[in-house]
Design a protein around this motif. Structure first.
Motif, PDB file in Angstrom:
ATOM      1  N   ASP A   1      51.853 102.950 -55.851  1.00  0.00           N
ATOM      2  CA  ASP A   1      51.552 101.584 -56.549  1.00  0.00           C
ATOM      3  C   ASP A   1      50.331 100.973 -55.670  1.00  0.00           C
ATOM      4  O   ASP A   1      49.721  99.986 -56.199  1.00  0.00           O
ATOM      5  N   ASP A   2      50.232 101.348 -54.524  1.00  0.00           N
ATOM      6  CA  ASP A   2      49.065 100.605 -53.683  1.00  0.00           C
ATOM      7  C   ASP A   2      47.878 101.065 -54.249  1.00  0.00           C
ATOM      8  O   ASP A   2      46.638 100.730 -53.969  1.00  0.00           O
ATOM      9  N   PHE A   3      47.702 102.044 -55.040  1.00  0.00           N
ATOM     10  CA  PHE A   3      46.372 102.708 -55.888  1.00  0.00           C
ATOM     11  C   PHE A   3      46.229 102.416 -57.239  1.00  0.00           C
ATOM     12  O   PHE A   3      45.411 103.203 -57.839  1.00  0.00           O
ATOM     13  N   ILE A   4      47.144 101.578 -57.787  1.00  0.00           N
ATOM     14  CA  ILE A   4      47.001 101.482 -59.211  1.00  0.00           C
ATOM     15  C   ILE A   4      46.688  99.969 -59.344  1.00  0.00           C
ATOM     16  O   ILE A   4      47.326  98.987 -58.963  1.00  0.00           O
ATOM     17  N   CYS A   5      45.548  99.946 -60.361  1.00  0.00           N
ATOM     18  CA  CYS A   5      44.954  98.290 -60.581  1.00  0.00           C
ATOM     19  C   CYS A   5      45.952  97.358 -61.412  1.00  0.00           C
ATOM     20  O   CYS A   5      46.249  96.530 -60.980  1.00  0.00           O
ATOM     21  N   GLY A   6      46.491  97.971 -62.248  1.00  0.00           N
ATOM     22  CA  GLY A   6      47.445  97.249 -63.263  1.00  0.00           C
ATOM     23  C   GLY A   6      46.993  95.924 -63.494  1.00  0.00           C
ATOM     24  O   GLY A   6      46.175  95.753 -64.197  1.00  0.00           O
ATOM     25  N   ARG A   7      47.898  94.817 -63.033  1.00  0.00           N
ATOM     26  CA  ARG A   7      47.420  93.677 -63.316  1.00  0.00           C
ATOM     27  C   ARG A   7      46.331  92.938 -62.690  1.00  0.00           C
ATOM     28  O   ARG A   7      45.923  91.699 -62.874  1.00  0.00           O
TER      29      ARG A   7
ATOM     30  N   GLY B   1      42.414 101.488 -53.028  1.00  0.00           N
ATOM     31  CA  GLY B   1      43.615 100.585 -53.622  1.00  0.00           C
ATOM     32  C   GLY B   1      43.408  99.152 -53.213  1.00  0.00           C
ATOM     33  O   GLY B   1      42.371  98.505 -53.069  1.00  0.00           O
ATOM     34  N   TRP B   2      44.680  98.636 -52.582  1.00  0.00           N
ATOM     35  CA  TRP B   2      44.703  96.955 -52.682  1.00  0.00           C
ATOM     36  C   TRP B   2      44.764  96.810 -51.098  1.00  0.00           C
ATOM     37  O   TRP B   2      44.620  95.484 -51.155  1.00  0.00           O
ATOM     38  N   SER B   3      44.866  97.791 -50.100  1.00  0.00           N
ATOM     39  CA  SER B   3      44.804  97.308 -48.861  1.00  0.00           C
ATOM     40  C   SER B   3      43.649  96.489 -48.402  1.00  0.00           C
ATOM     41  O   SER B   3      43.646  95.742 -47.508  1.00  0.00           O
TER      42      SER B   3
END
Ligand code: BGC
Length: 412
Positions: free
Chosen positions: A57-63, A374-376
């Motif tokens: 999930d930390d690597f999925i852009c999503g919203r 990702g998001w980090s």
């Protein structure tokens, strides 16, 4: 040029200098469906992340950061920084989700964004392609398909007709060389297929695409300001006395910083420069030795003087230079103020030696999705809480706002 320095090292920038922040659609908007959004959820990618013990999930852009519905308040944030310019991108897959099937609602959405930016006193720098592709385009072979140029040119034509009047600076392509390297040589990004032929074709068609885009924009707006965003990091030998390292760094510099620009040099109204770090070249694999003292959260060396060298190199193209990206991942904001001030110090030095730099855009306004990382990594002047989507200014936002307001920096 109106640049004055005094003994206290107060460095002034000229009136009319463009101050701003930069971002791209996929990294902030949310809800995009394109080649990247599919790749990041592909079994191959998920397996790879699992092997590395990473949480997918930390690597999925999503919203993403929901910029899509929060653009008004985000543009208010840009205004609160006293900036006068904003760079954003248009997501091709929103505009043309199926081949030749254009989405008018999405075109109007971007129109609204550009109008809102203008209403906030922000000049608009618009990237037409920031690495992501519509799925139909990918299915036909992506950028290694000869027809890619034709498809892209049609898309540009549409944007020119529908949104062109609200675009002040055009960026046809974002960092094309990174798409080639990471897409086809290292295979770290979609299409994730290592292929020398694929890399070569992509290189050729991206060059053509830029030229066609340039001509298309100029046929409607003869005075348009058009360029690409070119990643130009500073490449230097780790040991100046080592001839082999000198030669390798020259070759590396040529292929990464110069070649693409050389091919399109007649089709540039300004040079779009993205500068992040320093590559110290050694003669043995992996050819890079960054014995860093100061690094970002991503381990990139913080080397402000590099931007000076890069600007001096780019000055050789004899066009105005616009810094379209410069920034760092720094979650705790312990280095960002230093980073901004010191890069600007060297920008100023280059300008005082006659290099024509017209603006500086910091990457980025808000934390955003950092591609395969990702998001980090946290690149934002404003932190984003991805649960609540709340934006909080980091202390460096205040520092940048003061710089933009006073058009000067104070350095020791
Ligand atoms: C890209 C951005 C990216 C930034 C930081 C640039 O090369 O254009 O999309 O987020 O670097 O890695």
């Amino acid at each position: 040029m109106d640049i004055k320095s005094n003994n206290n090292k107060e460095l002034k920038f000229p009136d009319g200098f463009l101050w701003g922040t930069s971002m791209s659609a996929y990294q902030v908007e949310g809800g995009n469906m394109n080649d990247w959004s599919e790749w990041e959820k592909s079994p191959k990618r998920l397996k790879e992340l699992m092997k590395k013990g990473k949480f997918s999930d930390d690597f999925i852009c999503g919203r993403a950061c929901d910029f899509y519905s929060r653009y008004e308040s985000d543009l208010d944030l840009a205004k609160s920084l006293n900036t006068n310019t904003i760079r954003l991108s248009i997501e091709w897959s929103r505009i043309e989700p199926q081949k030749e099937n254009y989405n008018v609602t999405e075109l109007n959405h971007y129109k609204e964004i550009l109008w809102t930016a203008k209403a906030n006193g922000l000049a608009t720098v618009v990237t037409l392609w920031h690495w992501t592709n519509p799925r139909w385009f990918r299915d036909e072979g992506g950028w290694k398909n000869k027809k890619a140029v034709e498809y892209y040119t049609k898309y540009v034509d549409l944007i020119v007709n529908e949104l062109g009047g609200d675009i002040d600076y055009w960026v046809t392509l974002n960092e094309p060389t990174l798409h080639i390297v990471n897409g086809y040589l290292t295979g770290k990004w979609p299409p994730n297929k290592i292929s020398l032929i694929g890399a070569y074709k992509t290189y050729r068609y991206l060059i053509k695409a830029h030229k066609n885009g340039y001509k298309k924009i100029h046929s409607h707006f003869p005075e348009a300001q058009v360029s690409i965003a070119m990643i130009t990091n500073y490449v230097a030998p780790a040991h100046k006395w080592n001839l082999l390292e000198v030669v390798i760094s020259k070759i590396f510099h040529y292929y990464t910083n110069a070649l693409f620009l050389n091919k399109i040099r007649k089709y540039l109204d300004f040079i779009g420069c993205d500068y992040y770090f320093h590559d110290r070249i050694v003669w043995y694999p992996p050819f890079k030795l960054n014995r860093n003292k100061k690094v970002t959260d991503m381990g990139w060396e913080i080397y402000p003087k590099g931007i000076y060298h890069v600007l001096k190199f780019l000055a050789g193209y004899k066009k105005p230079i616009f810094i379209l990206e410069n920034g760092l991942a720094d979650e705790h904001d312990s280095q960002r103020a230093y980073f901004i001030t010191n890069h600007l110090k060297y920008v100023h030095q280059a300008m005082s030696e006659g290099v024509k730099v017209i603006g500086y855009l910091h990457w980025s306004l808000i934390d955003n999705f950092e591609w395969s990382h990702g998001w980090s990594p946290k690149f934002g002047l404003f932190a984003v809480n991805r649960e609540t989507m709340e934006r909080t200014p980091r202390p460096s936002a205040g520092v940048y706002a003061e710089i933009c307001k006073n058009k000067k920096i104070n350095v020791k």
